[in-house]
Design an enzyme around this catalytic site. Sequence first.
Site, mmCIF file in Angstrom:
data_model
loop_
_atom_site.group_PDB
_atom_site.id
_atom_site.type_symbol
_atom_site.label_atom_id
_atom_site.label_comp_id
_atom_site.label_asym_id
_atom_site.label_seq_id
_atom_site.Cartn_x
_atom_site.Cartn_y
_atom_site.Cartn_z
ATOM 1 N N PRO A 11 -1.845 -6.059 8.161
ATOM 2 C CA PRO A 11 -2.340 -5.234 7.060
ATOM 3 C C PRO A 11 -2.180 -5.867 5.684
ATOM 4 O O PRO A 11 -1.170 -6.513 5.402
ATOM 5 C CB PRO A 11 -1.509 -3.950 7.159
ATOM 6 C CG PRO A 11 -0.331 -4.306 7.992
ATOM 7 C CD PRO A 11 -0.782 -5.392 8.920
ATOM 8 N N ASN A 12 -3.191 -5.636 4.879
ATOM 9 C CA ASN A 12 -3.239 -6.024 3.464
ATOM 10 C C ASN A 12 -3.431 -7.525 3.232
ATOM 11 O O ASN A 12 -3.592 -7.963 2.093
ATOM 12 C CB ASN A 12 -1.995 -5.525 2.709
ATOM 13 C CG ASN A 12 -1.909 -4.014 2.727
ATOM 14 O OD1 ASN A 12 -2.877 -3.350 2.355
ATOM 15 N ND2 ASN A 12 -0.806 -3.450 3.188
ATOM 16 N N ARG A 19 -3.841 -9.853 -4.331
ATOM 17 C CA ARG A 19 -2.651 -9.048 -4.032
ATOM 18 C C ARG A 19 -1.398 -9.776 -4.511
ATOM 19 O O ARG A 19 -1.035 -10.828 -3.962
ATOM 20 C CB ARG A 19 -2.561 -8.846 -2.520
ATOM 21 C CG ARG A 19 -1.331 -8.101 -2.077
ATOM 22 C CD ARG A 19 -1.161 -8.177 -0.569
ATOM 23 N NE ARG A 19 0.015 -7.428 -0.149
ATOM 24 C CZ ARG A 19 0.612 -7.541 1.019
ATOM 25 N NH1 ARG A 19 0.144 -8.396 1.924
ATOM 26 N NH2 ARG A 19 1.670 -6.831 1.302
ATOM 27 N N TYR A 24 2.526 -13.785 -3.251
ATOM 28 C CA TYR A 24 1.788 -14.306 -2.089
ATOM 29 C C TYR A 24 0.896 -15.511 -2.404
ATOM 30 O O TYR A 24 0.289 -16.069 -1.496
ATOM 31 C CB TYR A 24 0.951 -13.180 -1.468
ATOM 32 C CG TYR A 24 1.800 -12.044 -0.935
ATOM 33 C CD1 TYR A 24 2.705 -12.266 0.105
ATOM 34 C CD2 TYR A 24 1.738 -10.765 -1.481
ATOM 35 C CE1 TYR A 24 3.506 -11.246 0.588
ATOM 36 C CE2 TYR A 24 2.533 -9.736 -1.002
ATOM 37 C CZ TYR A 24 3.417 -9.978 0.028
ATOM 38 O OH TYR A 24 4.212 -8.971 0.509
ATOM 39 N N ASN A 75 0.916 -13.475 11.383
ATOM 40 C CA ASN A 75 1.561 -12.905 10.209
ATOM 41 C C ASN A 75 1.353 -11.396 10.328
ATOM 42 O O ASN A 75 0.272 -10.896 10.001
ATOM 43 C CB ASN A 75 0.949 -13.433 8.917
ATOM 44 C CG ASN A 75 1.660 -12.854 7.693
ATOM 45 O OD1 ASN A 75 2.430 -11.896 7.803
ATOM 46 N ND2 ASN A 75 1.412 -13.438 6.530
ATOM 47 N N ALA A 78 3.370 -6.007 6.991
ATOM 48 C CA ALA A 78 4.428 -4.991 6.979
ATOM 49 C C ALA A 78 4.807 -4.513 8.382
ATOM 50 O O ALA A 78 5.917 -4.008 8.581
ATOM 51 C CB ALA A 78 3.986 -3.804 6.122
ATOM 52 N N GLU A 99 5.776 -16.797 14.323
ATOM 53 C CA GLU A 99 5.680 -15.761 13.276
ATOM 54 C C GLU A 99 5.665 -16.455 11.917
ATOM 55 O O GLU A 99 6.510 -17.314 11.653
ATOM 56 C CB GLU A 99 6.910 -14.849 13.403
ATOM 57 C CG GLU A 99 7.016 -13.771 12.344
ATOM 58 C CD GLU A 99 8.329 -12.982 12.460
ATOM 59 O OE1 GLU A 99 9.065 -13.144 13.481
ATOM 60 O OE2 GLU A 99 8.651 -12.238 11.517
ATOM 61 N N HIS A 101 5.277 -15.944 7.607
ATOM 62 C CA HIS A 101 5.202 -15.126 6.389
ATOM 63 C C HIS A 101 4.979 -16.053 5.210
ATOM 64 O O HIS A 101 5.643 -17.089 5.095
ATOM 65 C CB HIS A 101 6.487 -14.326 6.173
ATOM 66 C CG HIS A 101 6.770 -13.417 7.313
ATOM 67 N ND1 HIS A 101 6.101 -12.238 7.491
ATOM 68 C CD2 HIS A 101 7.614 -13.548 8.371
ATOM 69 C CE1 HIS A 101 6.533 -11.662 8.603
ATOM 70 N NE2 HIS A 101 7.434 -12.439 9.159
ATOM 71 N N ARG A 108 13.796 -11.235 -0.435
ATOM 72 C CA ARG A 108 13.149 -10.050 -1.014
ATOM 73 C C ARG A 108 13.960 -8.789 -0.686
ATOM 74 O O ARG A 108 15.147 -8.873 -0.427
ATOM 75 C CB ARG A 108 11.703 -9.982 -0.494
ATOM 76 C CG ARG A 108 10.889 -11.240 -0.894
ATOM 77 C CD ARG A 108 9.455 -11.141 -0.443
ATOM 78 N NE ARG A 108 8.785 -10.016 -1.076
ATOM 79 C CZ ARG A 108 7.614 -9.527 -0.654
ATOM 80 N NH1 ARG A 108 7.013 -10.081 0.390
ATOM 81 N NH2 ARG A 108 7.064 -8.507 -1.272
HETATM 82 C C1 DQA Z 1 4.387 -10.849 4.531
HETATM 83 C C2 DQA Z 1 5.745 -10.248 4.186
HETATM 84 C C3 DQA Z 1 5.802 -8.767 4.542
HETATM 85 O O1 DQA Z 1 7.068 -8.233 4.198
HETATM 86 C C4 DQA Z 1 4.731 -8.005 3.785
HETATM 87 O O2 DQA Z 1 4.737 -6.644 4.168
HETATM 88 C C5 DQA Z 1 3.385 -8.613 3.951
HETATM 89 C C6 DQA Z 1 3.246 -10.059 3.896
HETATM 90 C C7 DQA Z 1 4.257 -12.311 4.026
HETATM 91 O O3 DQA Z 1 3.347 -12.993 4.476
HETATM 92 O O4 DQA Z 1 5.049 -12.754 3.199
HETATM 93 O O5 DQA Z 1 2.377 -7.912 4.031
HETATM 94 O O6 DQA Z 1 4.215 -10.853 5.939
#
Ligand code: DQA
Length: 146
Positions: A11-12, A19, A24, A75, A78, A99, A101, A108
């Site tokens: 998501p997102n 964003r 990011y 990735n 959240a 995984e 990020h 964080r």
């Molecule tokens: C994320 C880190 C997560 O905590 C966050 O909710 C994201 C992006 C990252 O790529 O740093 O949506 O996965």
Amino acid sequence: MAHRIFVLNGPNLNLLGTREPSVYGAKTLADIEASCHEAAKRLGLAVAFRQSNQEGVLVDWIQEAGRDAAGIVINPGAYTHTSVALRDAIAAGGKPVIEVHLSNIYAREPFRHHSYVSPVAAGVICGLGATGYVLALEALSSMMAA
Ligand code: DQA
């Protein structure tokens, strides 16, 4: 035949570029996809790059990868911090998962420090921005060659 790798985004992540760029980075998801295809070409992999804001869709894709792919880069956004369903799908799939990020989740907020995915991942890369995706593909490539 080239190993097929799913690169899955949660998501997102479709909003990358606009964003929270201070967290990011400035690259869009399309930029990251292009880097993944470039790396895949160099490594002799075939990448299927996808993004969804829906948890169930990500579960379906992880199950599909269990049947049709050699490994997954994910990735989970959240859902990393909330989803037993993603964790169970990865455990059931039996294919190596890296995984990724973009941000360093350990630098964080405390709620980002726990990942449901990490215990069932072959490896975790965080805090290296878009480069993390390329490193994950390199890791899967060397795992497949071993
Ligand atoms: C994320 C880190 C997560 O905590 C966050 O909710 C994201 C992006 C990252 O790529 O740093 O949506 O996965």
